[in-house]
Design a protein around this motif. Structure first.
Motif, PDB file in Angstrom:
ATOM      1  N   ALA A 156      50.270  46.533  23.227  1.00 20.32           N
ATOM      2  CA  ALA A 156      50.777  46.340  24.587  1.00 20.32           C
ATOM      3  C   ALA A 156      50.467  47.566  25.438  1.00 20.32           C
ATOM      4  O   ALA A 156      50.079  47.449  26.605  1.00 20.32           O
ATOM      5  CB  ALA A 156      52.282  46.083  24.551  1.00 20.32           C
ATOM      6  N   CYS A 157      50.623  48.742  24.832  1.00 28.17           N
ATOM      7  CA  CYS A 157      50.312  49.983  25.566  1.00 28.17           C
ATOM      8  C   CYS A 157      48.829  50.029  25.921  1.00 28.17           C
ATOM      9  O   CYS A 157      48.460  50.464  27.015  1.00 28.17           O
ATOM     10  CB  CYS A 157      50.674  51.208  24.733  1.00 28.17           C
ATOM     11  SG  CYS A 157      52.439  51.512  24.687  1.00 28.17           S
ATOM     12  N   ALA A 158      47.984  49.606  24.984  1.00 29.05           N
ATOM     13  CA  ALA A 158      46.541  49.616  25.239  1.00 29.05           C
ATOM     14  C   ALA A 158      46.231  48.709  26.428  1.00 29.05           C
ATOM     15  O   ALA A 158      45.506  49.108  27.351  1.00 29.05           O
ATOM     16  CB  ALA A 158      45.780  49.176  23.996  1.00 29.05           C
ATOM     17  N   GLY A 159      46.789  47.523  26.412  1.00 25.80           N
ATOM     18  CA  GLY A 159      46.542  46.577  27.502  1.00 25.80           C
ATOM     19  C   GLY A 159      47.045  47.105  28.828  1.00 25.80           C
ATOM     20  O   GLY A 159      46.345  47.054  29.844  1.00 25.80           O
ATOM     21  N   LEU A 179      41.237  47.256  34.446  1.00 26.43           N
ATOM     22  CA  LEU A 179      41.038  45.816  34.455  1.00 26.43           C
ATOM     23  C   LEU A 179      41.621  45.247  35.742  1.00 26.43           C
ATOM     24  O   LEU A 179      42.768  45.525  36.090  1.00 26.43           O
ATOM     25  CB  LEU A 179      41.734  45.173  33.251  1.00 26.43           C
ATOM     26  CG  LEU A 179      41.190  45.539  31.877  1.00 26.43           C
ATOM     27  CD1 LEU A 179      41.980  44.818  30.796  1.00 26.43           C
ATOM     28  CD2 LEU A 179      39.707  45.200  31.752  1.00 26.43           C
ATOM     29  N   HIS A 180      40.798  44.519  36.464  1.00 30.26           N
ATOM     30  CA  HIS A 180      41.271  43.884  37.684  1.00 30.26           C
ATOM     31  C   HIS A 180      40.399  42.665  37.954  1.00 30.26           C
ATOM     32  O   HIS A 180      39.177  42.756  37.886  1.00 30.26           O
ATOM     33  CB  HIS A 180      41.193  44.873  38.862  1.00 30.26           C
ATOM     34  CG  HIS A 180      42.001  44.402  40.039  1.00 30.26           C
ATOM     35  ND1 HIS A 180      41.529  43.455  40.907  1.00 30.26           N
ATOM     36  CD2 HIS A 180      43.235  44.736  40.459  1.00 30.26           C
ATOM     37  CE1 HIS A 180      42.457  43.217  41.828  1.00 30.26           C
ATOM     38  NE2 HIS A 180      43.499  43.983  41.586  1.00 30.26           N
ATOM     39  N   PRO A 181      41.017  41.542  38.291  1.00 28.21           N
ATOM     40  CA  PRO A 181      40.215  40.326  38.470  1.00 28.21           C
ATOM     41  C   PRO A 181      39.179  40.435  39.592  1.00 28.21           C
ATOM     42  O   PRO A 181      38.144  39.757  39.549  1.00 28.21           O
ATOM     43  CB  PRO A 181      41.259  39.246  38.804  1.00 28.21           C
ATOM     44  CG  PRO A 181      42.551  39.935  38.986  1.00 28.21           C
ATOM     45  CD  PRO A 181      42.462  41.274  38.379  1.00 28.21           C
ATOM     46  N   ASP A 182      39.427  41.310  40.574  1.00 32.47           N
ATOM     47  CA  ASP A 182      38.458  41.433  41.671  1.00 32.47           C
ATOM     48  C   ASP A 182      37.188  42.171  41.264  1.00 32.47           C
ATOM     49  O   ASP A 182      36.184  42.136  41.966  1.00 32.47           O
ATOM     50  CB  ASP A 182      39.093  42.193  42.851  1.00 32.47           C
ATOM     51  CG  ASP A 182      40.173  41.349  43.510  1.00 32.47           C
ATOM     52  OD1 ASP A 182      40.217  40.146  43.209  1.00 32.47           O
ATOM     53  OD2 ASP A 182      40.965  41.911  44.283  1.00 32.47           O
ATOM     54  N   ASN A 183      37.290  42.912  40.174  1.00 37.23           N
ATOM     55  CA  ASN A 183      36.148  43.727  39.775  1.00 37.23           C
ATOM     56  C   ASN A 183      36.004  43.656  38.260  1.00 37.23           C
ATOM     57  O   ASN A 183      36.378  44.577  37.542  1.00 37.23           O
ATOM     58  CB  ASN A 183      36.393  45.178  40.237  1.00 37.23           C
ATOM     59  CG  ASN A 183      35.224  46.066  39.904  1.00 37.23           C
ATOM     60  OD1 ASN A 183      34.097  45.594  39.730  1.00 37.23           O
ATOM     61  ND2 ASN A 183      35.485  47.348  39.784  1.00 37.23           N
ATOM     62  N   PRO A 184      35.495  42.522  37.770  1.00 40.82           N
ATOM     63  CA  PRO A 184      35.526  42.307  36.313  1.00 40.82           C
ATOM     64  C   PRO A 184      34.669  43.318  35.543  1.00 40.82           C
ATOM     65  O   PRO A 184      33.521  43.584  35.924  1.00 40.82           O
ATOM     66  CB  PRO A 184      34.983  40.888  36.150  1.00 40.82           C
ATOM     67  CG  PRO A 184      34.311  40.548  37.423  1.00 40.82           C
ATOM     68  CD  PRO A 184      34.896  41.400  38.496  1.00 40.82           C
TER      69      PRO A 184
END
Ligand code: SF4
Ligand code: SF4
Lengths: 102, 387
Positions: free
Chosen positions: B65-68, B200-205
């Motif tokens: 979870a920390c990694a994510g 990680l961000h959906p706008d900039n995969p």
């Protein structure tokens, strides 16, 4: 900061060119790695027997089976590894595995 | 200004982390770390900090979870001990390979079996090669200071690696001690918000932790090693910054009465305090003894260590773990290989002591010293094991 996609090299040559965390900024570039070159058998569809259930599509471990315009299915042979799972799972027997040599 | 407080060290560890403006804490309670987990949960529940406390079903999930969270740009924290750390083992090298600055407290405890909940270093030693920055603390004040500094070190753009702060279980975690707790404002000035290299961000995969074939894997390993070695410079810099702001000075290798010593003892963690007292006693008896303490265990501070032991004839390494079936304690074997190429090097004697929480008093260090001094060869010796 992250390099722009255009500046990015296809593949790092030297250790100091590796992006921190081995991050890949060009999303979807795994498609450039064709994994179908080493198959010894290929799936062949007989659409007369196909009931369009989509089981082959779901079970393909390479996710390389696509649906066609008319609702049938076919494999993208650039990525198909010839495992035969689709043929095994298709219970109407619409898929047979053929030797690549043939 | 910070304020003087008296509290249990585990509680203080959680309080220190609460000052660090963390976004996510994913902690699974395990003895003797539980008080950190419980207090962290209280802090979040009471709304004292704006963070997410994830109640995970195991340590494997805690670190995952920390990694994510860290990959998404959060400042993430976890704490564990012994079997919990062993369960995290699989994920530890992934976190460092992905260059995620997750910070963790490890309440050092012996590993099973037989089941033992008391202190030694056999839990952290199997993790030493996982690419984490690894710090050791000696007392409560150091736990507070290093817990806060660990975020600054880990998140430095030159580092971007996870960091574990080792706190001897019970010996430290359950002690009530007086210390100075920095104020929120001071910590905020010292530790700016995290600026991730990428997130990680959906706008900039982007992809993290991808696949590497034999033709690239070795390069990634070298890149990580160079980054971890380079972290030493940043650790030193952060220590100096801390000294300037808070007046407490830390070094990657610390020495006590070592300058003119013929024989040096080497310790890590809380044994250092008792060993210092033993050095005082032995000095009173006219023996030229000193102490070297490794504060930073990974990356190994090679130059600083060599400089610290340069003048001595004998170095007695007190190991609180054993490399079973190996050449001795893990610290001693490391130290020996670091010194191997040196022209002028001390004799390295190794004593394995204090396993599974066995007490080490001042007298024991004097006894260990005598036991080691009598040794002819450089193999290791157990201390206090009934024959
Ligand atoms: S599994 Fe067989 S029947 Fe079903 S869609 Fe695929 S080919 Fe057609
Ligand atoms: S043979 Fe295997 S890889 Fe190829 S299409 Fe069928 S299931 Fe997919």
């Amino acid at each position: 900061m992250a390099k722009k996609k255009t500046e990015q090299k296809a593949w790092p040559e030297k250790w100091h060119e590796v992006n921190p965390g081995c991050m890949v900024f060009a999303a979807g570039n795994a498609a450039n790695t064709k994994t179908g070159s080493w198959k010894s058998q290929r799936p062949v569809w007989d659409n007369a027997k196909c009931i369009k259930c989509g089981i082959c599509y779901i079970f393909c471990p390479e996710a390389c089976i696509q649906d066609t315009q008319d609702g049938f299915y076919e494999a993208n042979l650039d990525y198909c590894k010839g495992c035969g799972i689709c043929a095994h799972e298709c219970w109407p027997g619409a898929i047979v595995m053929r030797e690549e040599e043939e | 200004m910070g304020k003087r407080v008296g509290m249990e060290v585990a509680i203080a560890a959680a309080e220190a982390v609460a000052l660090c403006n963390i976004d996510v804490a994913a902690v699974y309670p395990i003895t003797p770390q539980s008080h950190i987990a419980e207090h962290m949960a209280d802090i979040v529940h009471d709304g004292r900090i704006d963070a997410e406390f994830i109640t995970v079903e195991s340590e494997h999930s805690a670190i995952s979870a920390c990694a994510g969270a860290s990959a998404a740009g959060a400042r993430a924290y976890t704490a564990t001990s012994s079997q919990g750390l062993m369960l995290m083992h699989e994920i530890l090298p992934i976190v460092s390979a992905m260059r995620l600055p997750v910070c963790m407290a490890n309440a050092n405890r012996a590993v099973s079996g037989p089941l033992n909940i008391w202190n030694d270093h056999s839990d952290i030693m199997p993790q030493r090669d996982s690419g984490w920055i690894c710090l050791f603390t000696e007392n409560g004040q150091e736990v507070i200071d290093l817990s806060i500094m660990s975020f600054k070190i880990a998140e430095d753009p030159e580092v971007m690696l996870p960091c574990v702060v080792n706190i001897d279980g019970f010996q430290l975690t359950h002690m009530i001690e007086p210390f100075e707790l920095p104020s929120q404002a001071e910590v905020a000035k010292f530790l700016p918000p995290r600026k991730p290299f990428a997130q990680l961000h959906p706008d900039n995969p982007i992809s993290m932790g991808c696949f590497a074939m034999p033709d690239t894997y070795a390069e990634t390993v070298k890149a990580k090693d160079v980054a971890l070695r380079g972290a030493k410079k940043v650790v030193t810099r952060v220590f100096a910054d801390w000294a300037k702001r808070f007046g407490r000075k830390y070094n990657v290798v610390e020495t006590y009465k070592a300058k003119d010593a013929d024989t040096l003892m080497l310790t890590m963690g809380s044994m250092g305090e008792t060993a210092s007292a033993a050095v005082d006693e032995m000095r009173k008896a006219g023996r030229k003894v000193g102490l070297v303490k490794l504060r930073l265990w990974r990356p190994f501070p090679v130059e600083e260590f060599k400089a610290a032991v340069a003048g001595c004839k004998t170095l007695i390494v007190m190991d609180r773990a054993l490399s079973t079936g190996g050449a001795g304690g893990p610290v001693a074997t490391d130290v020996k290989s670091v010194l191997y190429g040196e022209k002028k090097k001390p004799r390295v004697l190794n004593v394995i002591a204090g396993l599974g929480g066995r007490d080490l008093a001042v007298r024991d260090f004097e006894n260990m010293f005598d036991l080691a001094s009598k040794k002819k060869d450089e193999t290791f010796e157990f201390y206090g094991v009934r024959e």
